[in-house]
Design a protein around this motif. Structure first.
Motif, PDB file in Angstrom:
ATOM      1  N   LYS A  54       3.624  -1.728  10.638  1.00 39.18           N
ATOM      2  CA  LYS A  54       3.203  -2.478   9.553  1.00 39.18           C
ATOM      3  C   LYS A  54       1.701  -2.510   9.589  1.00 39.18           C
ATOM      4  O   LYS A  54       1.105  -2.532  10.417  1.00 39.18           O
ATOM      5  CB  LYS A  54       3.793  -3.924  10.156  1.00 39.18           C
ATOM      6  N   PRO A  55       1.077  -2.955   8.353  1.00 41.19           N
ATOM      7  CA  PRO A  55       1.797  -3.039   7.201  1.00 41.19           C
ATOM      8  C   PRO A  55       2.328  -1.710   6.671  1.00 41.19           C
ATOM      9  O   PRO A  55       1.604  -0.635   6.728  1.00 41.19           O
ATOM     10  CB  PRO A  55       0.803  -3.566   6.136  1.00 41.19           C
ATOM     11  N   VAL A  56       3.602  -1.619   6.003  1.00 45.87           N
ATOM     12  CA  VAL A  56       4.099  -0.304   5.574  1.00 45.87           C
ATOM     13  C   VAL A  56       3.318   0.774   4.636  1.00 45.87           C
ATOM     14  O   VAL A  56       3.225   1.717   4.693  1.00 45.87           O
ATOM     15  CB  VAL A  56       5.575  -0.559   5.003  1.00 45.87           C
ATOM     16  N   SER A  57       2.500  -0.144   3.822  1.00 41.50           N
ATOM     17  CA  SER A  57       1.597   0.463   2.744  1.00 41.50           C
ATOM     18  C   SER A  57       0.888   1.525   3.513  1.00 41.50           C
ATOM     19  O   SER A  57       0.499   2.572   2.971  1.00 41.50           O
ATOM     20  CB  SER A  57       0.773  -0.537   1.820  1.00 41.50           C
ATOM     21  N   ARG A  58       0.004   0.857   4.678  1.00 40.96           N
ATOM     22  CA  ARG A  58      -0.914   1.923   5.259  1.00 40.96           C
ATOM     23  C   ARG A  58      -0.140   2.989   6.040  1.00 40.96           C
ATOM     24  O   ARG A  58      -0.631   3.977   6.154  1.00 40.96           O
ATOM     25  CB  ARG A  58      -1.555   0.800   6.265  1.00 40.96           C
ATOM     26  N   TYR A 229       8.821  -7.057  -3.106  1.00 43.48           N
ATOM     27  CA  TYR A 229       8.734  -5.643  -2.660  1.00 43.48           C
ATOM     28  C   TYR A 229       7.992  -5.081  -1.627  1.00 43.48           C
ATOM     29  O   TYR A 229       7.100  -4.193  -1.655  1.00 43.48           O
ATOM     30  CB  TYR A 229       8.302  -4.653  -4.148  1.00 43.48           C
ATOM     31  N   ALA A 230       8.071  -5.970  -0.608  1.00 48.44           N
ATOM     32  CA  ALA A 230       7.297  -5.867   0.373  1.00 48.44           C
ATOM     33  C   ALA A 230       8.156  -5.140   1.762  1.00 48.44           C
ATOM     34  O   ALA A 230       7.745  -5.285   2.985  1.00 48.44           O
ATOM     35  CB  ALA A 230       6.782  -7.357   1.418  1.00 48.44           C
ATOM     36  N   PHE A 231       8.992  -4.212   1.056  1.00 48.69           N
ATOM     37  CA  PHE A 231       9.833  -3.191   2.214  1.00 48.69           C
ATOM     38  C   PHE A 231      10.568  -4.049   3.175  1.00 48.69           C
ATOM     39  O   PHE A 231      10.585  -3.858   4.250  1.00 48.69           O
ATOM     40  CB  PHE A 231       8.921  -2.448   2.883  1.00 48.69           C
ATOM     41  N   GLY A 232      11.433  -4.993   2.556  1.00 52.32           N
ATOM     42  CA  GLY A 232      12.297  -5.652   3.309  1.00 52.32           C
ATOM     43  C   GLY A 232      13.417  -4.758   3.774  1.00 52.32           C
ATOM     44  O   GLY A 232      13.981  -3.723   2.812  1.00 52.32           O
ATOM     45  N   LEU A 492     -17.528  -7.197   4.648  1.00 52.83           N
ATOM     46  CA  LEU A 492     -16.780  -6.708   3.750  1.00 52.83           C
ATOM     47  C   LEU A 492     -15.594  -6.073   4.225  1.00 52.83           C
ATOM     48  O   LEU A 492     -14.664  -5.182   3.714  1.00 52.83           O
ATOM     49  CB  LEU A 492     -17.399  -5.435   2.850  1.00 52.83           C
ATOM     50  N   ALA A 493     -15.324  -6.617   5.517  1.00 48.55           N
ATOM     51  CA  ALA A 493     -13.795  -6.110   6.122  1.00 48.55           C
ATOM     52  C   ALA A 493     -12.647  -6.349   5.443  1.00 48.55           C
ATOM     53  O   ALA A 493     -12.652  -7.401   4.683  1.00 48.55           O
ATOM     54  CB  ALA A 493     -13.901  -6.639   7.483  1.00 48.55           C
ATOM     55  N   GLU A 494     -11.714  -5.491   5.477  1.00 48.77           N
ATOM     56  CA  GLU A 494     -10.590  -5.731   4.626  1.00 48.77           C
ATOM     57  C   GLU A 494      -9.606  -6.314   5.423  1.00 48.77           C
ATOM     58  O   GLU A 494      -9.339  -6.102   6.532  1.00 48.77           O
ATOM     59  CB  GLU A 494     -10.106  -4.493   3.852  1.00 48.77           C
ATOM     60  N   SER A 495      -8.750  -7.117   4.670  1.00 49.03           N
ATOM     61  CA  SER A 495      -7.470  -7.696   5.269  1.00 49.03           C
ATOM     62  C   SER A 495      -6.447  -6.811   5.814  1.00 49.03           C
ATOM     63  O   SER A 495      -6.469  -5.780   5.147  1.00 49.03           O
ATOM     64  CB  SER A 495      -6.656  -8.745   4.462  1.00 49.03           C
ATOM     65  N   ARG A 496      -5.788  -6.904   7.002  1.00 52.47           N
ATOM     66  CA  ARG A 496      -4.935  -5.892   7.556  1.00 52.47           C
ATOM     67  C   ARG A 496      -3.762  -6.011   6.564  1.00 52.47           C
ATOM     68  O   ARG A 496      -3.106  -4.952   6.592  1.00 52.47           O
ATOM     69  CB  ARG A 496      -4.484  -6.433   8.833  1.00 52.47           C
ATOM     70  N   ASP A 497      -3.277  -7.106   5.782  1.00 53.76           N
ATOM     71  CA  ASP A 497      -2.041  -7.272   5.394  1.00 53.76           C
ATOM     72  C   ASP A 497      -2.053  -6.727   3.714  1.00 53.76           C
ATOM     73  O   ASP A 497      -0.804  -6.364   3.173  1.00 53.76           O
ATOM     74  CB  ASP A 497      -1.654  -8.619   5.484  1.00 53.76           C
TER      75      ASP A 497
END
Length: 524
Positions: A54-58, A229-232, A492-497
Motif C-alpha cells: 500500500k498504496p496500490v498506485s505506487r 476506486y481505491a482498489f478495494g 515539498l514532501a509528498e503524502s504517502r497516500d
C-alpha cells in the motif's frame, strides 16, 4: 445396432469437443499476448501482493519500472487491470478505441455515491448514462449557463481575497494562512454558490472563513474521493463485499451521511418551493435541473437523479483545482523568481488597481503554465476514473480482454522521462515552449492527464480551468507570499497516500495591491 449407433454418436461428440478445444487453443496461441505483468496465483491473481503493498498506485508504478514497460497487466481476482504510462497508448485507448473503453466498472463506492448509478461520471454505459450525458452537455455545462453563473463566480473570487486579507488583518495570526484549507474551501464555496446559490450552508465565521457546516461538507467530499476506486478487495472478489475488508464501505457511508445532511434538505426545500409556486426564476444549477422537462412536458429528472448528479458535481470540482493551486504556490515560494514572473505578468495584464477577472485569463500564459506544471508534476489522484472494455481489443500489439479495467497513471504520464526533460523539476516554461501560442490546461495529446478526453472525457473542462486559474491568479495578484517566520522554504514532501503535499501549505501573506482594491471587494 442401436448400441453401436449410440457409441458412434458419443465418439463423434468427443471428437467435436476435442476439435473445438484444439481450435480454441490455437486461436489463443496466435492472438497477441497480454501486456507484461507479475505472475498471478490461480483464482486470486495478484491480490495477495496488492494487499501487502500500500498504496496500490505506487506498487503498480514500481512494478512497471521494474518491468521497464509503459503498459502492464495486473490480474486482481478475475479482473485484468491494465495500467498505462505512455501518451501514445493512452491515445489509442481513449481516442482510436474509445467506443470499446467507454464504460465504467461496477464498484462498491461508486454504487453508494451514485444511488446505484443514477448520475453520469461514475455510471456504466447504458441508457441512464446517455440520458445524464445529454443533460450535462446540453443543459448544464453550456456556454449560456456558464455566462449566467459568471456573477456568482466573481462573488466567490472576491470572497477569497477578503478571507486572506482578513488573515493579514488579524493580529493573532498576522497573515499566516493555511492554503490547503483556503483553496479547498474556495472550491467548495464556488461549487455551492453555482449549485445552491449560497456559498455557505451555515453562518460561517467572522473572518468569512468556513464554519463547522462547510468543513464537515468538504471533509466528507474528500473522504469519499479517497475511497473511490481505491482498489478495494470487494471490487475484484464481489462475494467478499459484506466483510468490508478495506473499510471503504464504512468510511463512505459515514461521509455520505455528512454530505447529504446538508445537500439533500436544500434540494428538497427548493423542490417544494417550485411545486408550491414560491419560486419562479432560475438562479442556479439546482433550479435548472428541477425545471428540465421531457417531450411530454413532465419533469425529466427524478429527485434521486438530481441528488446523485449534484453530488457528482461537488465531487468533481473540489479536489483538482485546490490541489493544483496549493502545489503551484508551494513550488513558486521555493523558487521566488517564478513567483516574480507570475506577479509581473499579472501587473502587466491587470495592474494593481483592480482584481484579476475571468476576461483576463487568455492573456495569463505564464500563470497557466505554472498551473499546468502543477497538474503534470503533482496530480492528486494517481489514476483517472477507470474505463472498462466491452470486448476483447488489441491495443499497442497487446490483447486487452473484455471487462478489463483500464487506468491511465497521472504521475506515470506526467513524469515519463521519455516525454519530459527533467521530469521531476517544476519548470513552467516547458509548456509555453511546447504550445508556443496560448497555454491551455487540458492536454489532448495526453502527455499529462489534467482533464480526460473521449466519450468519458471531463465535461467541465472550461469550468475546471476557469476555477483553477482564477484561484491561483487571485492569490498571487492579491498577496506577496513567503514561508512562515523561522523557516526558509516550504517542505515539498509528498503524502504517502496520494499526490497532495504531506503537510498542508502554511505561508505568510502580505497585501500587494492598492488598499482601495481590498475595500472594493469587501463592498461587493
Amino acid at each position: 445396432m442401436e448400441t453401436i449407433s449410440k457409441l458412434e454418436i458419443l465418439a463423434l461428440c468427443l471428437l467435436s469437443l476435442i476439435f473445438f478445444k484444439l481450435k480454441s487453443i490455437k486461436r489463443r496461441s496466435t492472438a497477441p499476448p497480454l501486456p507484461p505483468g507479475p505472475r498471478a496465483f490461480p483464482f486470486v491473481g495478484s491480490l495477495p501482493q496488492m494487499l501487502r503493498n500500500k498504496p496500490v498506485s505506487r506498487w503498480i508504478l514500481n512494478l512497471m519500472q521494474q518491468l521497464n514497460t509503459e503498459i502492464a497487466c495486473i490480474k486482481l481476482g478475475s479482473v485484468h487491470v491494465i495500467s498505462v504510462t505512455s501518451p501514445e497508448l493512452s491515445r489509442e485507448f481513449l481516442k482510436k478505441h474509445d467506443a470499446s473503453f467507454a464504460s465504467r466498472p461496477d464498484n462498491l463506492v461508486a454504487r453508494l455515491v451514485t444511488d446505484r448509478y443514477r448520475g453520469l461520471v461514475l455510471s456504466p454505459s447504458g441508457s441512464q448514462w446517455k440520458k445524464m450525458r445529454r443533460v450535462m452537455a446540453s443543459e448544464v455545462l453550456t456556454a449560456s449557463v456558464f455566462e449566467r453563473l459568471h456573477t456568482k463566480r466573481c462573488e466567490e473570487a472576491d470572497h477569497l481575497v477578503r478571507f486572506v486579507y482578513n488573515q493579514w488583518m488579524n493580529p493573532d495570526i498576522n497573515g499566516v494562512v493555511n492554503l490547503r484549507e483556503t483553496t479547498q474551501h474556495y472550491c467548495g464555496n464556488m461549487s455551492r454558490k453555482m449549485v445552491f446559490g449560497e456559498g455557505f450552508f451555515g453562518p460561517g465565521m467572522d473572518d468569512e472563513g468556513p464554519g463547522m457546516e462547510e468543513r464537515e461538507h468538504v471533509d466528507g467530499l474528500f473522504a469519499i474521493l479517497s475511497c473511490l476506486y481505491a482498489f478495494g478487495v470487494a471490487d475484484f472478489v464481489p462475494w467478499l463485499e459484506f466483510l468490508d475488508l478495506d473499510g471503504h464501505k464504512r468510511i463512505v457511508t459515514s461521509a455520505l451521511k455528512n454530505v447529504r445532511k446538508y445537500q439533500d434538505p436544500a434540494i428538497d426545500k427548493r423542490m417544494e418551493m417550485w411545486n408550491l409556486g414560491h419560486k419562479s426564476e432560475e438562479d442556479d444549477i439546482l433550479d435548472l435541473l428541477i425545471n428540465l422537462k421531457n417531450a411530454e412536458n413532465e419533469p425529466l429528472l427524478t429527485i434521486r437523479e438530481i441528488k446523485a448528479l449534484i453530488l457528482e458535481i461537488m465531487l468533481a470540482t473540489v479536489d483538482n483545482p485546490s490541489n493544483a493551486a496549493e502545489w503551484a504556490l508551494a513550488e513558486m515560494i521555493n523558487q521566488p523568481d517564478l513567483l516574480a514572473k507570475a506577479c509581473e505578468e499579472l501587473d502587466n495584464v491587470v495592474g494593481k488597481k483592480r482584481l484579476v477577472q475571468e476576461s483576463d485569463i487568455p492573456k495569463l500564459n505564464y500563470l497557466k503554465a505554472c498551473l499546468k506544471e502543477s497538474f503534470r508534476l503533482h496530480p492528486l489522484a494517481p489514476f483517472n476514473v477507470p474505463h472498462t472494455s466491452t470486448k476483447d481489443t488489441v491495443v499497442g500489439g497487446y490483447t486487452i480482454p473484455e471487462k478489463s479495467y483500464v487506468i491511465l497513471s497521472r504521475p506515470g504520464l506526467g513524469q515519463n522521462p521519455r516525454i519530459w526533460d527533467e521530469p521531476l523539476k517544476f519548470k513552467p516554461e516547458r509548456h509555453i515552449f511546447y504550445e508556443q501560442t496560448r497555454v491551455v490546461l487540458v492536454d489532448h495529446d495526453l502527455r499529462i492527464l489534467s482533464f480526460s478526453t473521449g466519450r468519458r472525457g471531463c465535461p467541465g473542462i472550461v469550468l475546471g480551468s476557469t476555477m483553477s486559474t482564477i484561484l491561483l491568479a487571485r492569490l498571487i495578484q492579491g498577496f506577496s507570499w513567503r514561508p512562515p517566520l523561522g523557516t526558509n522554504n516550504i517542505d515539498l514532501a509528498e503524502s504517502r497516500d496520494n499526490g497532495a503535499l504531506a503537510k498542508p501549505l502554511i505561508a505568510h501573506a502580505t497585501p500587494r495591491l492598492d488598499p482601495q482594491v481590498y475595500f472594493q471587494s469587501m463592498q461587493s
